[in-house]
Structures are given as structure tokens and as C-alpha cells.
Write a protein that holds these residues in place. Sequence first.
Motif, PDB file in Angstrom:
ATOM      1  N   GLU A 176       0.833  -1.209   0.000  1.00  0.00           N
ATOM      2  CA  GLU A 176       0.000   0.000   0.000  1.00  0.00           C
ATOM      3  C   GLU A 176       0.866   1.257   0.000  1.00  0.00           C
ATOM      4  O   GLU A 176       0.537   2.252  -0.669  1.00  0.00           O
ATOM      5  CB  GLU A 176      -0.926  -0.007   1.211  1.00  0.00           C
ATOM      6  CG  GLU A 176      -2.038  -1.051   1.133  1.00  0.00           C
ATOM      7  CD  GLU A 176      -3.010  -0.956   2.283  1.00  0.00           C
ATOM      8  OE1 GLU A 176      -4.225  -1.064   2.035  1.00  0.00           O
ATOM      9  OE2 GLU A 176      -2.557  -0.770   3.434  1.00  0.00           O
ATOM     10  N   GLN A 179       2.134   1.745  -3.500  1.00  0.00           N
ATOM     11  CA  GLN A 179       1.059   2.239  -4.365  1.00  0.00           C
ATOM     12  C   GLN A 179       0.796   3.724  -4.131  1.00  0.00           C
ATOM     13  O   GLN A 179       0.553   4.480  -5.078  1.00  0.00           O
ATOM     14  CB  GLN A 179      -0.213   1.426  -4.128  1.00  0.00           C
ATOM     15  CG  GLN A 179      -0.129  -0.007  -4.661  1.00  0.00           C
ATOM     16  CD  GLN A 179      -1.334  -0.847  -4.276  1.00  0.00           C
ATOM     17  OE1 GLN A 179      -1.809  -0.799  -3.143  1.00  0.00           O
ATOM     18  NE2 GLN A 179      -1.830  -1.627  -5.218  1.00  0.00           N
ATOM     19  N   ASN A 182       3.630   5.693  -5.686  1.00  0.00           N
ATOM     20  CA  ASN A 182       3.485   5.697  -7.133  1.00  0.00           C
ATOM     21  C   ASN A 182       2.366   6.639  -7.570  1.00  0.00           C
ATOM     22  O   ASN A 182       2.484   7.335  -8.586  1.00  0.00           O
ATOM     23  CB  ASN A 182       3.215   4.274  -7.614  1.00  0.00           C
ATOM     24  CG  ASN A 182       3.022   4.187  -9.110  1.00  0.00           C
ATOM     25  OD1 ASN A 182       1.944   3.875  -9.588  1.00  0.00           O
ATOM     26  ND2 ASN A 182       4.068   4.463  -9.879  1.00  0.00           N
ATOM     27  N   GLN A 200       0.368  -7.315  -6.175  1.00  0.00           N
ATOM     28  CA  GLN A 200      -0.287  -6.138  -5.605  1.00  0.00           C
ATOM     29  C   GLN A 200       0.182  -4.837  -6.268  1.00  0.00           C
ATOM     30  O   GLN A 200      -0.636  -3.936  -6.500  1.00  0.00           O
ATOM     31  CB  GLN A 200      -0.015  -6.083  -4.097  1.00  0.00           C
ATOM     32  CG  GLN A 200      -0.688  -4.912  -3.378  1.00  0.00           C
ATOM     33  CD  GLN A 200      -0.303  -4.873  -1.900  1.00  0.00           C
ATOM     34  OE1 GLN A 200       0.456  -5.711  -1.402  1.00  0.00           O
ATOM     35  NE2 GLN A 200      -0.818  -3.883  -1.185  1.00  0.00           N
ATOM     36  N   VAL A 201       1.492  -4.725  -6.598  1.00  0.00           N
ATOM     37  CA  VAL A 201       2.024  -3.410  -6.965  1.00  0.00           C
ATOM     38  C   VAL A 201       2.488  -3.279  -8.414  1.00  0.00           C
ATOM     39  O   VAL A 201       2.524  -2.164  -8.948  1.00  0.00           O
ATOM     40  CB  VAL A 201       3.199  -3.013  -6.037  1.00  0.00           C
ATOM     41  CG1 VAL A 201       2.772  -3.048  -4.577  1.00  0.00           C
ATOM     42  CG2 VAL A 201       4.436  -3.876  -6.268  1.00  0.00           C
TER      43      VAL A 201
END
Length: 251
Positions: A176, A179, A182, A200-201
Motif C-alpha cells: 500500500e 502504491q 506511485n 499487488q504493486v
Amino acid sequence: MPLIETRALNKRFGGLHVTNNVDLALEAGEVHCLIGPNGAGKSTLFRLILGEHSPSSGAILFAGEDITALKPFQRIRRGMSVKFQVPGIFKALSVRQNLEIAMQHHYPPASLAEEIDKLLAFLNLSADAKRLAGNLSHGQKQWLEIGMAISLKPRLLLLDEPTAGMSPEETFATGEMVQRLNAEGMTVLAVEHDMAFVRQVAHKVTVLHLGRVFAQGSIDEIVANEEVAAIYLGQTTAHETAHEAAGDVHA
């Protein structure tokens, strides 16, 4: 123009060809994960990009500039930052003091305390600001070093196995964080084994095998690639055990 690019990059240690004609390009704003079996050359490529190793041949470009001959500190000044697998924190200092050391030359004194508070909140470490860094849990130490790396506000963040040793919950929380960084415009290149984190990423995944780029694509394309599965399951690399590979693929 890619933010970071390697062209026909080679690294030899004596007779061992560790990085073999690697072409890799990351667009600005991309999260790119580098995976592969042990001995695939991931860490060597990572250190070539950072400047810790000099290539035997080939070139490295950052925002179009040839940085092949630049030292690590010169690359950092141009907008790179790195978090290594083993946290390099100051264990005898508090969490806040660690961040203050990292940030003190990058923010005006009047706003430094406020910026540290913001970063502590982002790292889920506000309640631990006064604790000695050496007393943090393993995952918290990893987060603290990520905080020290991003305090430089880099254009490119290099992460070397950022979730190594973390629980599934800590791994997800780290994803998280990546993210959110980013979403704020940071480009990320991560060497990683945990495929849950990669899924996930990652916008794009590159698989290295025996020093070469073996496959590249989205995480769904990589997971569906039978040849990639064969590498991880030890069918093409006898030194990999099926147990280790299964842990990498299905973690």
C-alpha cells in the motif's frame, strides 16, 4: 523516453557471466518488479543500476543521460534513492532522529518537524517516534528505511527485497505504501520474491534467468507463462529445489 534504461548490459566476475546483455527500460511513473530464481543475476543488475558495480560493457541511461560511469552518490543527486534488503538504520537513535538525519539537508529548518510528522504517519510509525530504532520489529525497521529513502523525494526508488522477513499483513501494508508513492508520481524498481507483493504493486514484471531477460510482461502474463513456471519449479535449473521455488511463486 524511459526514466531508467539499460542497454546490452554485461557484468563478468572472472569467468562468470552474471549479467548477460540485459536490456531493461522503465517508464516514468511505472512500478516494475524484477524476479527470478536464486543466482539469476537480480542483485547484480540492481547494483549496476545503482553504481555499486561497474559494467563490463553496455550502458545505463537515466532520463536520457548516460550515467554508466557515474558514482552512486552522483546518481542519487540526479534523483535515485535505494532501500537495501538489510536495513541500514541507526539503531541507537530514535525513529524520529533517524528521519531527521535523512531529511535535515532537504527541508527548511522551519518545516522539518512538520515534514517528519507527515512521514511518520505515512510509515505507520507515529506512535513509535521516540523508540530506539533498534527496538522496532523487523517490519518496522524496513518501513523506517523506506522512509529514509523516500525522504529524498527521488524520481526513481530502488527497493531490494523490501518485504523480506515480513508477515503477510506487513507485506500488504508495504504494498500500500508503494502504491501511494506511485500515485504521487514516484517510479519504483523492486527486486522481490514475494509474488503476492508483486501482484499487488507491479505494472510490469521482468524475469531474469542465468543473467538474461527471460520474460517480461504483466503479472498475469508472467504467471501464465509455462516456461517461467518451469524455471521456478526446478525443471530447467537443477540447483533450485521445488520447495524453494514453490515458495517464491505462491507466497
